[in-house]
Design a protein around this motif. Sequence first.
Motif, PDB file in Angstrom:
ATOM      1  N   SER A 107       1.017  -1.102  -0.108  1.00  0.00           N
ATOM      2  CA  SER A 107      -0.098   0.046  -0.029  1.00  0.00           C
ATOM      3  C   SER A 107       0.947   1.102  -0.043  1.00  0.00           C
ATOM      4  O   SER A 107       0.544   2.422  -0.680  1.00  0.00           O
ATOM      5  CB  SER A 107      -0.840   0.001   1.231  1.00  0.00           C
ATOM      6  N   ASP A 122      -6.395  -2.003  -4.840  1.00  0.00           N
ATOM      7  CA  ASP A 122      -5.855  -2.568  -3.556  1.00  0.00           C
ATOM      8  C   ASP A 122      -6.958  -3.317  -2.894  1.00  0.00           C
ATOM      9  O   ASP A 122      -7.733  -2.841  -2.055  1.00  0.00           O
ATOM     10  CB  ASP A 122      -5.432  -1.405  -2.567  1.00  0.00           C
ATOM     11  N   GLU A 123      -6.718  -4.734  -2.831  1.00  0.00           N
ATOM     12  CA  GLU A 123      -7.713  -5.914  -2.295  1.00  0.00           C
ATOM     13  C   GLU A 123      -9.106  -5.253  -2.526  1.00  0.00           C
ATOM     14  O   GLU A 123      -9.799  -5.112  -1.778  1.00  0.00           O
ATOM     15  CB  GLU A 123      -7.456  -5.674  -0.678  1.00  0.00           C
TER      16      GLU A 123
END
Length: 495
Positions: A45, A166-167
């Motif tokens: 991240s 991101d996820e």
Amino acid sequence: MASPAISFQNVSKVFPGVRALDDVSFTIEHGEVHALLGENGAGKSTLLNILHGVYAQYEGSVLIEDIRVSFASPSQAIQAGVAKVHQEINLVPELTVAQNIAMGHEPRKHGLIDYPKMHQDTGAILTKMGCHFSPSAQVKTLSTGEMQMIGIAKALYHNASIISFDEPTTALTNKETEHLFQIIRELKQKGITIIYVSHKLDEIFLIADRATILRDGRLIGTYRIADINKEQLIRSMVGRDVSSYAVRLAPACVQEEELLRVENLRASVFDDISFSLHKGEILGFAGLVGSGRTDIMRAIFGADPIHSGKLYLHGKIAHIRRPEQALAHGIGLLPENRKSQGFVRLMNNADNMGLASLKRFTKWLLINHRKKRENCLHYMDEMGLTPRNPDYLVSDLSGGNQQKVVLAKWLSTGADILIFDEPTKGIDVGAKAEIYRLMESLVAQGKGIIMVSSELPEIIGMSDRVIVMHEGRIAAVLPRAELNEEIILKYAMGE
Ligand SMILES: Nc1ncnc2c1ncn2[C@@H]1O[C@H](COP(=O)(O)OP(=O)(O)OP(=O)(O)O)[C@@H](O)[C@H]1O
Ligand SMILES: [Mg+2]
């Protein structure tokens, strides 16, 4: 040869006490789906935040099309065509879909917002994406999956040439995930470059072309997905072999004694829920997202009201109307939505972990800070929490490590009934295995665990018994010996 879409050159980022990224260099090609992998806290991240201008201070350089960039803010990045679709979706629920997509860049006519054009433009994007909701719908009426689509529509509205995820699938149903993958494939065909972060390795094999692995902030390597298998990928991420993790290694230890019994629980979203949890048992709750599992757990914990029904603890009737009462009765809940319900962002690790068990650390109204720190260190070691520092603010931890803090908070209370709602969501492979072992040791101590999970391998591998939910009702109760994916899905879909 064409220049790469993105190239990271010797990127380093230091936070107080942590080197989140250490001299990371690699390139991402045009139109590829590039996975970014690594354990919790590996720096994924952080790298995306640097690309998107969240952090303007870092060492090294980021090049897009061979030109050095340094965005001062995410909105500057979007204007340059670098967009992100993140798990915590930043939408304004009261506004319409169109307003959210166009926000900050609304089409104008004579200085006023041109609403018809805004609806037309955003509607066209949504139609192309195969979304069936209207641009004039209020965002708060949409499902999580649909909100995710708005994030992508926003990127397309700004003609993004680079989109990072991101996820993105943690809160999506299987169907929504398939739809997302379909869209990602289409984006790729248009030549859009995709960066994809996920802990679900099966997804990586479905959509990624290459994967870059980070470990402790350092680059391990970039691999072509076609040339690597899952075991090799895991080994590079973790630095060791992780044996098949969602399995019971210790013998079953279910006892006769009932810890919890629920009779005819009813609320607006579920009906006629009756079941019991035994000492030493891991009771799985399977079902589709939205089948009422989280609602039932919140009701048992006193976080949501019920219309009727009874709750028995150790055979005695209990009236739980508020979470504090649940806690006093020895019930702990690891909520699905950790960010908003699990911890206090601006408190450190030790204080967060002690939050639900202050009594244990207080004597004569004085808080025993040494004991609280010892408790914190104990769980940090047990769960491999990094950085191993009780004073670290929880808001500064990586997503997976925040999760471990919430888990430790409930374990610190000594609760004997533990409700885990999606306990391994956002958790890396190594930490998953650690959490499974922890669950085994908890039931061996005579505690009972209810595990709500959408990951079938984990439900099947870990549960002693499984309750399958369908549209707010119990569709089946399956013993361990009868568990397999087909049968669970069959009941979950209401067949
Ligand atoms: N704002 C911050 N302040 C201090 N430390 C931070 C901050 N953001 C991240 N860190 C630290 O930097 C490291 C990398 O974190 P990062 O969030 O990039 O990990 P990640 O790979 O995304 O992990 P996860 O899979 O758990 O989301 C971690 O040790 C984290 O605690
Ligand atoms: Mg992260």
